[in-house]
Write an enzyme that holds these catalytic residues in place. Structure first.
Site, PDB file in Angstrom:
ATOM      1  N   HIS A  43       0.927  -1.107  -0.043  1.00  0.00           N
ATOM      2  CA  HIS A  43      -0.193   0.153   0.160  1.00  0.00           C
ATOM      3  C   HIS A  43       0.770   1.035  -0.177  1.00  0.00           C
ATOM      4  O   HIS A  43       1.019   1.980   1.385  1.00  0.00           O
ATOM      5  CB  HIS A  43      -0.807   0.119   1.003  1.00  0.00           C
ATOM      6  CG  HIS A  43      -1.793  -0.941   1.795  1.00  0.00           C
ATOM      7  ND1 HIS A  43      -0.975  -2.547   1.808  1.00  0.00           N
ATOM      8  CD2 HIS A  43      -2.898  -0.942   1.101  1.00  0.00           C
ATOM      9  CE1 HIS A  43      -2.290  -3.414   1.860  1.00  0.00           C
ATOM     10  NE2 HIS A  43      -3.387  -3.474   1.270  1.00  0.00           N
ATOM     11  N   GLY A 131      -3.486  -4.719  11.406  1.00  0.00           N
ATOM     12  CA  GLY A 131      -3.923  -5.220   9.979  1.00  0.00           C
ATOM     13  C   GLY A 131      -5.379  -5.203   9.876  1.00  0.00           C
ATOM     14  O   GLY A 131      -6.309  -4.680   8.944  1.00  0.00           O
ATOM     15  N   LEU A 133      -8.420  -3.878  10.869  1.00  0.00           N
ATOM     16  CA  LEU A 133      -8.859  -2.485  11.009  1.00  0.00           C
ATOM     17  C   LEU A 133      -9.585  -2.836  12.768  1.00  0.00           C
ATOM     18  O   LEU A 133     -10.744  -3.370  12.603  1.00  0.00           O
ATOM     19  CB  LEU A 133      -9.841  -2.053   9.913  1.00  0.00           C
ATOM     20  CG  LEU A 133      -8.768  -1.910   8.605  1.00  0.00           C
ATOM     21  CD1 LEU A 133      -9.555  -1.006   7.048  1.00  0.00           C
ATOM     22  CD2 LEU A 133      -7.585  -0.667   8.917  1.00  0.00           C
ATOM     23  N   ASP A 172     -10.229   5.117   8.000  1.00  0.00           N
ATOM     24  CA  ASP A 172     -11.611   5.202   7.939  1.00  0.00           C
ATOM     25  C   ASP A 172     -12.701   4.044   7.843  1.00  0.00           C
ATOM     26  O   ASP A 172     -13.956   3.770   8.953  1.00  0.00           O
ATOM     27  CB  ASP A 172     -11.976   5.636   6.012  1.00  0.00           C
ATOM     28  CG  ASP A 172     -12.182   6.798   5.931  1.00  0.00           C
ATOM     29  OD1 ASP A 172     -12.290   8.028   6.417  1.00  0.00           O
ATOM     30  OD2 ASP A 172     -11.084   7.183   4.820  1.00  0.00           O
ATOM     31  N   HIS A 278      -4.224   2.703  -3.216  1.00  0.00           N
ATOM     32  CA  HIS A 278      -4.404   1.919  -2.074  1.00  0.00           C
ATOM     33  C   HIS A 278      -3.413   0.787  -2.039  1.00  0.00           C
ATOM     34  O   HIS A 278      -2.579   0.947  -1.028  1.00  0.00           O
ATOM     35  CB  HIS A 278      -6.007   1.567  -1.342  1.00  0.00           C
ATOM     36  CG  HIS A 278      -6.142   0.793  -0.449  1.00  0.00           C
ATOM     37  ND1 HIS A 278      -6.173   1.244   0.898  1.00  0.00           N
ATOM     38  CD2 HIS A 278      -5.936  -0.285  -1.059  1.00  0.00           C
ATOM     39  CE1 HIS A 278      -6.313   0.258   1.301  1.00  0.00           C
ATOM     40  NE2 HIS A 278      -6.281  -0.867   0.938  1.00  0.00           N
ATOM     41  N   SER A 400     -22.116 -13.073  37.414  1.00  0.00           N
ATOM     42  CA  SER A 400     -22.296 -13.456  36.344  1.00  0.00           C
ATOM     43  C   SER A 400     -20.632 -14.969  36.073  1.00  0.00           C
ATOM     44  O   SER A 400     -20.237 -15.694  36.624  1.00  0.00           O
ATOM     45  CB  SER A 400     -23.268 -13.827  34.949  1.00  0.00           C
ATOM     46  OG  SER A 400     -24.239 -13.377  35.521  1.00  0.00           O
ATOM     47  N   GLU A 427     -17.929  -6.170  24.818  1.00  0.00           N
ATOM     48  CA  GLU A 427     -16.638  -7.485  24.374  1.00  0.00           C
ATOM     49  C   GLU A 427     -15.630  -7.093  23.413  1.00  0.00           C
ATOM     50  O   GLU A 427     -14.198  -7.705  23.782  1.00  0.00           O
ATOM     51  CB  GLU A 427     -17.425  -9.031  24.679  1.00  0.00           C
ATOM     52  CG  GLU A 427     -18.377  -9.000  25.022  1.00  0.00           C
ATOM     53  CD  GLU A 427     -19.229  -8.521  24.659  1.00  0.00           C
ATOM     54  OE1 GLU A 427     -19.916  -7.572  24.023  1.00  0.00           O
ATOM     55  OE2 GLU A 427     -20.426  -8.893  25.826  1.00  0.00           O
TER      56      GLU A 427
HETATM   57  C1  LIG Z   1     -10.985  -6.286   9.591  1.00  0.00           C
HETATM   58  C2  LIG Z   1     -10.735  -5.703   8.634  1.00  0.00           C
HETATM   59  N1  LIG Z   1     -11.530  -6.290   7.452  1.00  0.00           N
HETATM   60  C3  LIG Z   1     -11.048  -5.362   6.382  1.00  0.00           C
HETATM   61  C4  LIG Z   1      -9.117  -5.405   5.971  1.00  0.00           C
HETATM   62  C5  LIG Z   1      -8.993  -5.638   4.615  1.00  0.00           C
HETATM   63  N2  LIG Z   1      -8.865  -4.277   4.256  1.00  0.00           N
HETATM   64  C6  LIG Z   1      -8.116  -3.144   4.402  1.00  0.00           C
HETATM   65  S1  LIG Z   1      -7.428  -1.745   4.243  1.00  0.00           S
HETATM   66  C7  LIG Z   1      -9.321  -1.513   4.040  1.00  0.00           C
HETATM   67  C8  LIG Z   1     -10.242   0.060   3.987  1.00  0.00           C
HETATM   68  C9  LIG Z   1      -9.361   0.569   3.259  1.00  0.00           C
HETATM   69  O1  LIG Z   1      -9.913   2.183   3.244  1.00  0.00           O
HETATM   70  P1  LIG Z   1      -9.052   2.696   4.721  1.00  0.00           P
HETATM   71  O2  LIG Z   1      -9.390   2.012   6.048  1.00  0.00           O
HETATM   72  O3  LIG Z   1      -9.865   4.445   4.651  1.00  0.00           O
HETATM   73  O4  LIG Z   1      -7.371   2.754   4.555  1.00  0.00           O
HETATM   74  P2  LIG Z   1      -6.894   3.815   2.840  1.00  0.00           P
HETATM   75  O5  LIG Z   1      -7.396   3.315   2.003  1.00  0.00           O
HETATM   76  O6  LIG Z   1      -7.377   5.226   3.170  1.00  0.00           O
HETATM   77  O7  LIG Z   1      -5.722   3.921   3.216  1.00  0.00           O
HETATM   78  C10 LIG Z   1      -9.598  -2.788   3.989  1.00  0.00           C
HETATM   79  C11 LIG Z   1     -11.470  -3.343   3.711  1.00  0.00           C
HETATM   80  C12 LIG Z   1      -8.798  -5.321   7.110  1.00  0.00           C
HETATM   81  N3  LIG Z   1      -7.557  -4.597   7.361  1.00  0.00           N
HETATM   82  N4  LIG Z   1      -9.547  -5.159   8.437  1.00  0.00           N
HETATM   83 MG   LIG Z   2      -9.400   6.301   3.715  1.00  0.00          MG
END
Ligand SMILES: Cc1ncc(C[n+]2csc(CCOP(=O)(O)OP(=O)(O)O)c2C)c(N)n1
Ligand SMILES: [Mg+2]
Length: 483
Positions: A43, A131, A133, A172, A278, A400, A427
């Site tokens: 990326h 990783g 997100l 995001d 990206h 509990s 959780e």
């Molecule tokens: C839980 C999770 N779901 C999906 C992904 C795959 N994934 C990597 S980056 C991304 C989204 C990218 O958008 P953003 O977070 O805005 O990052 P940018 O492209 O702006 O750097 C996704 C869906 C991940 N890393 N983690």
């Molecule tokens: Mg973004």
């Protein structure tokens, strides 16, 4: 800092060359696009956009010592959007951590120190594995909480040996993930004022514009959680960015979120502001064009001029000094508060007291059946007094789960020495926060819920197992750091 306009500003013009700050910032951009190009995977766009934040943090704001990444009182930095790992790797290399240019060239190669997403215990200077997100935000909350608790237990008047900030960057995707809501709400409630986040507000995710899916009012969302929110309309405006960081540092009651308008792929003439920047290499031709756009005259891949390296490495000198002054403070603390210091030392080394299990009963068939949660409660209470680093609680199922600890007070903003944590019904956040507390060091965190609801915590449970395997290296490093 000005209020952000509703309209996204156009990418600002690249300032004139000759500016050392700009050279240093562009070094990240060049290394990121070259490494991704060489690996033909990764990326590039997000590191290119976020380079000014990393530059200011690593060279001016983080209290860290590149020569000793395990120094216990270092500021923590979490890159929650782990896909932007080249931002972290290049900052670590440039500021003088034990990461070479060859390591950068081996980005995403099997067995390399730069595997493509930050891995705890694998790359010097990487604080946690990110990783998936959203997890990193929870980890950062856990680290910030750990700092407040250890400070309350171990600091003495005139001997603030635990006193650090925790920074994170999120994207995001991090903010869309539910775990960010749980963790941010928790951090706001518990007033973690030394937690500072940056939001990479680039209006782009993989599928395209955030207009497709994400129209939250992030500022008001975080204000509603009790955060202090700042805006930087142009991340390349170093003066505004620096002022925002200072304002966030000055705010000690509430966690801060600095919303930075950024442009993914900044410097790439055809991929800036596009999802194309990206998850794939820019392409050989576009890399060359980006060098021109950034007014980077050197065509050789991975070349960074010595003046930029030298400027970055000032961070190493500053870090050595700040670490040395802490060591002096710590030595004085050891003199003045010998037993307390020995206890902190033990905890940071991850060594249990020899008698830690002395009160654990033996459960036999003759003594009758005991429900597993009752047995758990008995054991937790049997070790709580002898394992003072044990800290935790339940996601609103205390009675509990039998997690309450006799005689142990709640952690709250008025008493950060408390060891019982009411996580609320969160959780997933709880799991991510526990992981952050664990990798911080000095604590053994636990959390309770019903087994079926642990399904809500699967991502942090998987990461906990991964990080557990790497823990030994990290504890060994911390031991070195104390010497
Ligand atoms: C839980 C999770 N779901 C999906 C992904 C795959 N994934 C990597 S980056 C991304 C989204 C990218 O958008 P953003 O977070 O805005 O990052 P940018 O492209 O702006 O750097 C996704 C869906 C991940 N890393 N983690
Ligand atoms: Mg973004």
């Amino acid at each position: 800092m000005e209020p952000a306009t509703a309209q996204a500003p156009a990418p600002p013009a690249i300032p004139a060359p000759g500016d050392l700050d700009l050279l240093c910032i562009n070094a990240i951009r060049i290394l990121a696009m070259d490494a991704v190009q060489k690996a033909d995977s990764g990326h590039p766009g997000t590191p290119m956009a976020l380079a000014p934040i990393a530059y200011l943090l690593y060279t001016r704001h983080l209290r860290h010592d590149p020569a000793d990444p395990a120094w216990p009182n270092r500021d923590r930095f979490v890159l929650s959007c782990g896909h932007a790992s080249m931002l972290l790797y290049s900052s670590l290399y440039l500021s003088g951590y034990d990461l070479s240019l060859d390591d950068i060239k081996n980005f995403r190669q099997w067995g390399s120190k730069t595997p493509g997403h930050p891995e705890y215990g694998h790359t010097p200077g990487v604080e946690t594995t990110t990783g998936p997100l959203g997890q990193g935000i929870g980890n950062a909350v856990g680290m910030a909480l750990a700092e407040t608790h250890l400070a309350a237990i171990f600091n003495r008047p005139d001997y603030e040996v635990i006193d650090h900030r925790t920074y994170f960057i999120c994207s995001d995707g991090d903010l869309m993930e539910g775990v960010s809501h749980e963790s941010a709400s928790f951090a706001g409630h518990f007033k973690l004022g030394k937690l500072i986040g940056f939001y990479d507000d680039n209006h782009i995710t993989i599928d395209g514009s955030t207009d497709l899916t994400f129209t939250d009012d992030t500022q008001r969302r975080f204000e509603a959680y009790g955060w202090h929110v700042l805006r930087v309309p142009d991340v390349n405006d170093l003066v505004a960015l620096d002022a925002a960081i200072r304002a966030a540092q000055a705010e000690t009651e509430r966690p801060s979120l600095i919303m930075c308008r950024t442009h993914i792929g900044y410097g790439s003439p055809h991929k800036v502001d596009s999802a194309k920047a990206h998850g794939e290499a820019l392409g050989v031709a576009e890399v060359a064009l980006s060098r021109k756009e950034l007014r980077w005259p050197w065509t050789e891949a991975f070349f960074v001029p010595p003046e930029a390296i030298a400027h970055w490495r000032l961070a190493r000198d500053a870090g050595r000094d700040v670490h040395a002054s802490w060591q002096m403070r710590y030595a004085a603390y050891q003199q003045a508060h010998t037993q307390t210091a020995a206890e902190l030392d033990r905890r940071l080394r991850g060594v249990l007291r020899p008698d830690w299990d002395a009160d654990i009963p033996v459960f036999t068939p003759e003594n009758g059946n005991v429900a597993s949660r009752a047995a758990s409660g008995i054991v937790l209470n049997a070790i709580a007094a002898r394992v003072p680093e044990l800290i935790g609680g339940s996601a609103d199922l205390t009675p509990s789960n039998n997690t309450s600890l006799a005689g142990i007070l709640n952690y709250n903003p008025g008493d950060r020495a408390g060891r019982y944590l009411h996580f609320g019904i969160r959780e997933h956040g709880m799991g991510a926060i526990l992981n952050g507390m664990s990798v911080h060091g000095g604590l053994i965190p636990f959390g309770g819920t019903f087994l079926i609801f642990s399904d809500y915590m699967r991502p942090p449970i998987r990461l906990a197992a991964l990080m557990r395997r790497r823990r030994r290296t990290s504890v060994e490093r911390a031991c070195g750091a104390l010497r």
